[in-house]
Design an enzyme around this catalytic site. Structure first.
Site, PDB file in Angstrom:
ATOM      1  N   ASP A  57      77.575 -17.573  23.464  1.00  0.00           N
ATOM      2  CA  ASP A  57      77.545 -18.906  24.053  1.00  0.00           C
ATOM      3  C   ASP A  57      76.149 -19.507  24.015  1.00  0.00           C
ATOM      4  O   ASP A  57      75.147 -18.810  23.801  1.00  0.00           O
ATOM      5  CB  ASP A  57      78.017 -18.852  25.513  1.00  0.00           C
TER       6      ASP A  57
ATOM      7  N   LYS B 277      78.897 -24.344  23.781  1.00  0.00           N
ATOM      8  CA  LYS B 277      79.372 -25.665  24.188  1.00  0.00           C
ATOM      9  C   LYS B 277      78.393 -26.248  25.196  1.00  0.00           C
ATOM     10  O   LYS B 277      77.702 -25.531  25.899  1.00  0.00           O
ATOM     11  CB  LYS B 277      80.765 -25.551  24.837  1.00  0.00           C
TER      12      LYS B 277
ATOM     13  N   MET C  86      77.331 -26.211  37.377  1.00  0.00           N
ATOM     14  CA  MET C  86      77.543 -27.311  36.425  1.00  0.00           C
ATOM     15  C   MET C  86      77.819 -28.633  37.155  1.00  0.00           C
ATOM     16  O   MET C  86      78.693 -29.412  36.755  1.00  0.00           O
ATOM     17  CB  MET C  86      78.712 -26.969  35.472  1.00  0.00           C
TER      18      MET C  86
END
Length: 264
Positions: free
Chosen positions: A37, A59, A173
């Site tokens: 990742d 991502k 996030m």
């Protein structure tokens, strides 16, 4: 019958490569294939042997060049080719890491898998800042919440339950939704002066911190511009950041261990 490889989901931790588990480090250093990742630290990627095949499936917000369904199929395909795969994920695979979706697809395809846990961003931020997630008299519980949701999904959260003054809230996030988070918590009774600490790139050399409070965090974030990934610690314990008492005690303990020749 052709051999089927094993997929191991490995938690890379919050950033500092020294926070890897021994098992994680061993697996990375002997990997055949690593599917990784965006938030895996460069120092950890440097541990991958040159002989290993690397697949970047990273991502970021509003940019998913490799969709999750495709990541699932990549893991299955390598395993069915007989190759052992390390699925390297930031933090812990099962804490906002979509690890369950990947293991479900592997199980469906008959691919054996294992999971190696990692220190998550909340634990890393707590340790590096000296702010405890729980504290006698201040926080009896801690809740992890993702702030990376669609607006309607955010509205459906149990805001009344979250607005508990004796609970530490950790929003992952949440940079894009911190305005809504603060508004909803205050609307459900959490005082505007509730301390908030924002931590960017926790435990890494690029770590930055911002001390604020619930009714100021949106403006402070706009002014100081912390770069993602950002984690928010909300609650009374975040107020300890102003005193740094806990951080000072942790630093003193580390110095003492170093003088005595001890190793944590």
């Amino acid at each position: 019958m052709a051999r089927v490889g094993t997929v191991t989901l490995v938690g890379a931790g919050p950033g500092d490569p020294e926070l890897l588990t021994l098992k994680a480090a061993r697996l990375i250093e002997t990997a055949q294939v690593v599917v990784y990742d965006r938030l895996v630290a460069p120092e950890i990627l440097a541990m991958i042997p040159d002989s290993a095949e690397r697949v970047n499936v990273g991502k970021r917000t509003h940019h998913h060049p490799v969709p999750q369904d495709e990541i699932n199929e990549i893991l299955v395909r390598f395993a069915l080719e007989g190759r052992d795969v390390i699925r390297l994920k930031g933090g812990d695979p099962f804490i906002f890491g979509r690890g369950c979706e990947e293991t479900a697809r592997l199980a469906e395809a008959g691919v054996p898998f294992d999971v190696v846990p990692g220190i998550t961003a909340a634990q890393g931020a707590s340790a590096s800042t000296g702010v405890p997630l729980t504290h006698r008299g201040l926080a009896r519980s801690v809740r992890y919440i993702t702030g990376h949701c669609k607006a309607d999904e955010m509205l459906d959260l149990d805001w009344a339950g979250l607005a508990d003054p004796e609970t530490t809230l950790v929003f992952y996030m949440g940079k894009a939704t911190i305005r809504l988070i603060a508004q909803k918590l205050m609307a459900h009774g959490l005082p505007g002066h509730t301390p908030v600490m924002a931590v960017a790139s926790a435990t890494s050399a690029q770590e930055r911190r911002l001390d604020s409070q619930l009714d100021q965090i949106e403006a402070d974030m706009a002014e100081h511009g912390l770069e993602s990934p950002v984690i928010f610690l909300i609650g009374k314990v975040a107020g300890l950041a102003g005193r740094r008492d806990s951080f000072r005690l942790i630093a003193q303990a580390r110095d003492l261990r170093a003088k005595e020749g001890c190793h944590a």
